[in-house]
Design a protein around this motif. Structure first.
Motif, short mmCIF file in Angstrom:
data_model
loop_
_atom_site.label_atom_id
_atom_site.label_comp_id
_atom_site.label_asym_id
_atom_site.label_seq_id
_atom_site.Cartn_x
_atom_site.Cartn_y
_atom_site.Cartn_z
N GLY A 30 0.77 -1.24 0.00
CA GLY A 30 0.00 0.00 0.00
C GLY A 30 0.80 1.29 0.00
N LEU A 31 2.08 1.23 -0.26
CA LEU A 31 2.86 2.46 -0.35
C LEU A 31 2.79 3.02 -1.76
CD1 LEU A 31 6.25 2.12 1.54
CD2 LEU A 31 4.13 3.17 2.25
N SER A 32 2.83 4.33 -1.85
CA SER A 32 2.83 4.93 -3.18
C SER A 32 4.27 4.97 -3.69
CB SER A 32 2.26 6.34 -3.14
OG SER A 32 3.19 7.20 -2.52
N ARG A 33 4.40 5.15 -4.97
CA ARG A 33 5.70 5.15 -5.60
C ARG A 33 6.65 6.16 -4.97
NH1 ARG A 33 7.47 3.95 -10.62
NH2 ARG A 33 9.37 5.05 -11.14
N ARG A 34 6.11 7.35 -4.69
CA ARG A 34 6.95 8.41 -4.14
C ARG A 34 7.47 8.02 -2.75
NH1 ARG A 34 4.29 14.03 -4.80
NH2 ARG A 34 4.38 13.30 -6.94
N GLU A 35 6.57 7.44 -1.97
CA GLU A 35 6.98 7.03 -0.61
C GLU A 35 8.06 5.95 -0.67
OE1 GLU A 35 2.74 7.77 1.63
OE2 GLU A 35 3.08 5.97 0.48
N ILE A 36 7.89 5.05 -1.61
CA ILE A 36 8.88 3.97 -1.72
C ILE A 36 10.24 4.56 -2.08
CG2 ILE A 36 9.47 1.79 -2.81
CD1 ILE A 36 6.49 1.55 -3.57
N GLU A 37 10.24 5.49 -3.02
CA GLU A 37 11.51 6.10 -3.43
C GLU A 37 12.18 6.77 -2.25
OE1 GLU A 37 10.30 8.50 -6.69
OE2 GLU A 37 10.47 6.82 -8.11
N LYS A 38 11.34 7.43 -1.42
CA LYS A 38 11.87 8.14 -0.28
C LYS A 38 12.49 7.17 0.74
CE LYS A 38 9.04 10.54 2.31
NZ LYS A 38 7.79 11.30 2.48
N LYS A 39 11.87 6.01 0.87
CA LYS A 39 12.30 5.08 1.92
C LYS A 39 13.25 4.01 1.43
CE LYS A 39 8.34 5.56 4.81
NZ LYS A 39 7.10 4.98 5.27
N PHE A 40 13.54 4.06 0.14
CA PHE A 40 14.28 2.94 -0.45
C PHE A 40 15.60 2.68 0.27
CE2 PHE A 40 17.07 0.93 -3.51
CZ PHE A 40 16.30 -0.15 -3.85
N ASP A 41 16.36 3.74 0.52
CA ASP A 41 17.67 3.56 1.15
C ASP A 41 17.54 2.98 2.55
OD1 ASP A 41 18.91 4.47 -1.07
OD2 ASP A 41 18.97 6.57 -0.39
N GLU A 42 16.54 3.47 3.26
CA GLU A 42 16.28 2.99 4.61
C GLU A 42 16.01 1.48 4.60
OE1 GLU A 42 12.72 3.66 7.75
OE2 GLU A 42 13.09 5.32 6.37
N ILE A 43 15.23 1.04 3.61
CA ILE A 43 14.88 -0.38 3.51
C ILE A 43 16.13 -1.22 3.26
CG2 ILE A 43 13.66 -2.09 2.10
CD1 ILE A 43 11.54 0.08 1.57
#
Lengths: 398, 318
Positions: free
Chosen positions: A117-130
Motif C-alpha cells: 500500500g505504499l505509493s511510488r513516491r513514498e517507496i523512493e523516499k524510503k528505499f535507502d532505509e529499507i
C-alpha cells in the motif's frame, strides 16, 4: 481513547469439503450436494483494540488466531460481523510474499511495498532505509532467486516495517535471520510501540507475548476466552492446555507402558497420583514441593530394588534424571512408593514425570510408567525459561 | 473529536522525522481513514479501492512485462514475433492456399488481428492469473481485481507495440488510413479494453472455483476467432446473413464491431475495399460502438459484483 480496531460479532465459517471438486464436470455432477460440513473457525468475536496497544493473540494451533488476523488484514472476508480499522494497515503474514525470483531486489522492493500500500513516491523516499535495514546493499540489483533464505526474509521484513502502518499485524514472523537481526526486528517493534502505533501479534509462544504485549487475547476453538494483561491471560491459556491434558492423563496408569517390566520378576505399577501443595487447579508455583506416588503390585517380594525418575519439559528437554542410591526391600503384594520433590524451581510450562523400578546400580528395569504425572507450572513473574534460579541485583557505588 | 490538532505542532517525543503523512502520529484516530472489513461492501467502495491501487496496477503490469520473457533468448522480441508469425501463417493460408480474394489482405488481416490479439491475450492470461498468484492472494491484502486487470494492461501494452508494426506495414504497403475515422479507432480500443476487463474479472474469479475455465477458454477462443471477419471478407457472409435477416446476430459480437471499426478506419480507403466497410459512414460504427461500450460497462459492473461475491473465499479455495 478511540479504538484503532473494532471487531464486532465477527464470525468466520469455512466449508470443509470431504473431497474438493474444482473441475466443471465434478461441479455439475455434484451440483448442490457437494458433501461438506461447516466449520466455524471464529465465533462471535468482539475485541476493541485501543490506539497504541500491542495486543497478543494467544491460542493453540488451529484455534483460529491466524484466521482472525487474516480477517483484520482483509485477506479473508468475515461470514458475519464486521471489523473497523482506523488508519493504514500492514500485515506481516509471510515475509517476502510475492517476491518475484526473476526480478532484482530493487524491483521487488517496489513491487512488494506497493502491494503493502505504499505509493511510488513514498517507496523512493524510503528505499535507502529499507536496503540499509535489510543489510543487502551490494546485492540489491541481483535477482532475488540468487538470494540466500536469510537475505530473502530480511528484505521482506525491511519492506514490511518500512510501510510504517498505523496498525501492524504480525504473524509469528519475528523469528527471522540470525540472532542479531532478530534483536533488530524486536527493536523495531518496540520503536513502533513508542511511536504509538497499534500492533496485533499472533503467537502460540507465551514468552514472546510477555515481552511485547500489554494485552493478550486468548482464543480457544474459535471463541474469545478473555482479553487480559499478559500474566493473567497466559495462565488462562495454561488452564486450557491443562484441561486438554487431563483427559489422556487419567488413562495413563492403565494404558501407557505400565505393567510388568522386561524382567521375570512380576512387578507391576498399578497406578500413580500427584500430591502437590499447589491449588485445587493443580498448578504449581516455581519452588513449590510435590510428590508423585505410585502403587506397586508384586507377585514376589523384591529384596533389592532401586527407584528412578526423569522429568521432561514439554519440548522434550530433559530437566532431570535421577536414580536412588539406596536399595529397598519391597514385600509381596501392594505397596506405595513416594517420590518427593522438595522444591521444584521450574518455570511456566508443563513437565512430564516418568518413573521406573530398577535393579540397584542401573541394571535391569523391572517396571516403568511413562508418564506417571504431569506437573504444570504457571507464575506471574517476568522470568522465562525452564529453571527459576534465584537472582539478586546489588548496586553499590564503586 | 471536535478539537483539531495544529499542523505545525512541535515534534512529539518518539516521533521520527520523515514519517509518512498518513501515519498515526500527530493525528487523532477519528481523523484517520477508516476501513471496514465486512461480509458486504458497496460497489462504489470497491471501485474506490481499485482506483486507490492504480499504482500497484502499473507495478504489476511492469513486472509482468519484465518477467514474461526474462529467461528466453529472444526476450521481449517474442511479443512481436509471436503475432508476426500468426500473421504470416494466416497470410499464406488465405492468400495462396484458400484465397479469399481480399485486396491488400495483409493490411486487412492486421487490422482485424490487432483488436483480436488484445482480447485473446488478455483472456488467456487473465483466466489463470489468480490461481497463478495464489501465494500473494493468500498472504497479502490488496484489491484482487488488480490481478486480472494487470493482465488486460499487459495485453494493452502488447497492442500498442503491435500497432507500431502496423504503421510500418501501412508505409510498406503504401496504404493511407482514413484520418477522420481516427476517433472511431480510439473509441474501439477503449471498448476493447473495457470489454476485456469485464470478462477478465469474471473468468479470473470463476477459475478459482472451476479450474476448467482456463482450459475451456482456449477452445472457445479458437472458435470465437472465426466469428469476426478477420481472415475472411465480410461481404459474402453479409449477403447470406441479410437473406436470413441475421445480420444483427452477427453484430451482437462486440469483437466484430471493434474489428469492423478498425477496418473502417485503416483499411476503408484501400482501393477495392468493398461493401460493408467502405459504404457505411462513421456514424453507423459510432452507434454500434456506443452500444458495445454501454453493454461492456454494464458487464463490467456485473463482473465487479460477481468478483466481490466470490473474492472473500479466494484465500480458502486456493
Amino acid at each position: 481513547m478511540a479504538s484503532a480496531v473494532e471487531i464486532r460479532h465477527l464470525s468466520k465459517r469455512f466449508r470443509l469439503y470431504h473431497e474438493k471438486y474444482t473441475s466443471l464436470k465434478e461441479r455439475i455432477l455434484h451440483a448442490g450436494r457437494i458433501p461438506h460440513h461447516d466449520f466455524w473457525a471464529l465465533h462471535d468475536i468482539d475485541i476493541d483494540i485501543a490506539q497504541g496497544d500491542t495486543l497478543g493473540i494467544l491460542g493453540r494451533n488451529g484455534c483460529g488466531k491466524s484466521t482472525l488476523l487474516k480477517c483484520i488484514a482483509g485477506i479473508l472476508t468475515p461470514t458475519k460481523g464486521e471489523i473497523r480499522v482506523r488508519g493504514h494497515v500492514a500485515a506481516m503474514l509471510e515475509l517476502g510474499a510475492g517476491f518475484q525470483p526473476e526480478l532484482s531486489g530493487r524491483e521487488n522492493v517496489f513491487l512488494n511495498a506497493s502491494l503493502l500500500g505504499l505509493s511510488r513516491r513514498e517507496i523512493e523516499k524510503k528505499f535507502d532505509e529499507i536496503v540499509d535495514f535489510a543489510e543487502i546493499e551490494e546485492f540489491i540489483d541481483n535477482q532475488v532467486r540468487f538470494y540466500s533464505s536469510g537475505m530473502y526474509v530480511r528484505l521482506g521484513f525491511a519492506v514490511a516495517v518500512s510501510v510504517a502502518p498505523d496498525v501492524l499485524l504480525v504473524d509469528e514472523v519475528l523469528a527471522v535471520g540470525d540472532e542479531r537481526f532478530q534483536q533488530k526486528c524486536v527493536g523495531r517493534i518496540h520503536e513502533f510501540q513508542a511511536e504509538g502505533r497499534t500492533i496485533v501479534f499472533v503467537s502460540h509462544a507465551p514468552d514472546t507475548m510477555r515481552n511485547l504485549c500489554n494485552k493478550v487475547a486468548v482464543i480457544e476453538a474459535g471463541e474469545l476466552v478473555a482479553v487480559n494483561p499478559p500474566g493473567e491471560a497466559i495462565s488462562a491459556f495454561r488452564d486450557i492446555l491443562l484441561h486438554l491434558e487431563e483427559s489422556p492423563e487419567l488413562l495413563a496408569g492403565d494404558e501407557t507402558e505400565a505393567g510388568t517390566g522386561p524382567s521375570t520378576i512380576p512387578v507391576k505399577i498399578a497406578g500413580s497420583r500427584l500430591e502437590s501443595s499447589g491449588g485445587s487447579d493443580g498448578r504449581l508455583l516455581p519452588g513449590e514441593s510435590a510428590s508423585v506416588v505410585i502403587e506397586l503390585e508384586l507377585g514376589a517380594s523384591l529384596e533389592r530394588a532401586a527407584f528412578g525418575c526423569s522429568i521432561f519439559s514439554r519440548e522434550g528437554t530433559l530437566v532431570l534424571d535421577w536414580s536412588s542410591s539406596d536399595s529397598f526391600r519391597v514385600p509381596i503384594g501392594r505397596s506405595t512408593v513416594r517420590f518427593a520433590f522438595k522444591s521444584l524451581p521450574l518455570l511456566d510450562g508443563s513437565y512430564t514425570v516418568n518413573v521406573r523400578v530398577e535393579e540397584p546400580g542401573g541394571g535391569t528395569v523391572y517396571a516403568r510408567l511413562e508418564p506417571a504425572a504431569t506437573l504444570v507450572f504457571a507464575h506471574e513473574g517476568s522470568s522465562t525459561g525452564i529453571v527459576d534460579l534465584p537472582v539478586g541485583v546489588e548496586v553499590a557505588p564503586a | 473529536m471536535a478539537q483539531v490538532q495544529q499542523a505545525d505542532q512541535p515534534v512529539e517525543p518518539g516521533q521520527r522525522a520523515g514519517l509518512d503523512p498518513f501515519s498515526a502520529l500527530g493525528r487523532r484516530p477519528a481523523e484517520l481513514p477508516q476501513r471496514v472489513v465486512a461480509a458486504k461492501v458497496s460497489t462504489a467502495q470497491r471501485l474506490r479501492d481499485i482506483w486507490g491501487a492504480r499504482e500497484l496496477l502499473i507495478f504489476l503490469i511492469r513486472k509482468e512485462l519484465k518477467v514474461r520473457y526474462k529467461s528466453s533468448f529472444l526476450g521481449f522480441l517474442w511479443s512481436f514475433l509471436n503475432p508476426a508469425m500468426v500473421l504470416l501463417i494466416y497470410y499464406i493460408v488465405f492468400r495462396f492456399i484458400v484465397p479469399n480474394g481480399v485486396p491488400d489482405f495483409a493490411v486487412y488481416l492486421f487490422c482485424g488481428l490487432l483488436p483480436w490479439n488484445l482480447f485473446n491475450t488478455a483472456m488467456l492470461s487473465a483466466s489463470g492469473t489468480i490461481v497463478a498468484h495464489a501465494g500473494l492472494v493468500k498472504k497479502v491484502a490488496f484489491p484482487r481485481e488488480i490481478l486480472p486487470l494487470a493482465q488486460v494492461g499487459v495485453a494493452t501494452c502488447f497492442f500498442f507495440f503491435q500497432s507500431c508494426i502496423l504503421v510500418l506495414f501501412l508505409i510498406g504497403f503504401k496504404v493511407m488510413p482514413d484520418w477522420k475515422y481516427l476517433p472511431l479507432l480510439l473509441f474501439a480500443v477503449l471498448c476493447d479494453i473495457v470489454f476485456s476487463s469485464a470478462l477478465a474479472l469474471m473468468l479470473g474469479a470463476l477459475n478459482v472455483y472451476m479450474r476448467d475455465i482456463e482450459h475451456l477458454i482456449q477452445v472457445v477462443l479458437v472458435a470465437l476467432f472465426f466469428a469476426e471477419p478477420i481472415v475472411y471478407a465480410f461481404d459474402s457472409l453479409w449477403v447470406k446473413l441479410t437473406h436470413h435477416g441475421l445480420v444483427w446476430l452477427y453484430l451482437c459480437n462486440p469483437l466484430t464491431v471493434m474489428v469492423l471499426a478498425f477496418q473502417r478506419c485503416i483499411y476503408g480507403s484501400v482501393t477495392g475495399a468493398s461493401g460493408f466497410i467502405a459504404n457505411y459512414a462513421g456514424g453507423f460504427f459510432f452507434e454500434l460502438l456506443g452500444i458495445v461500450l454501454v453493454a461492456s460497462l454494464v458487464l463490467f459492473y456485473f463482473a465487479i459484483r460477481v468478483f466481490m461475491r466470490v473474492e472473500g473465499n479466494f484465500a480458502e479455495e486456493l
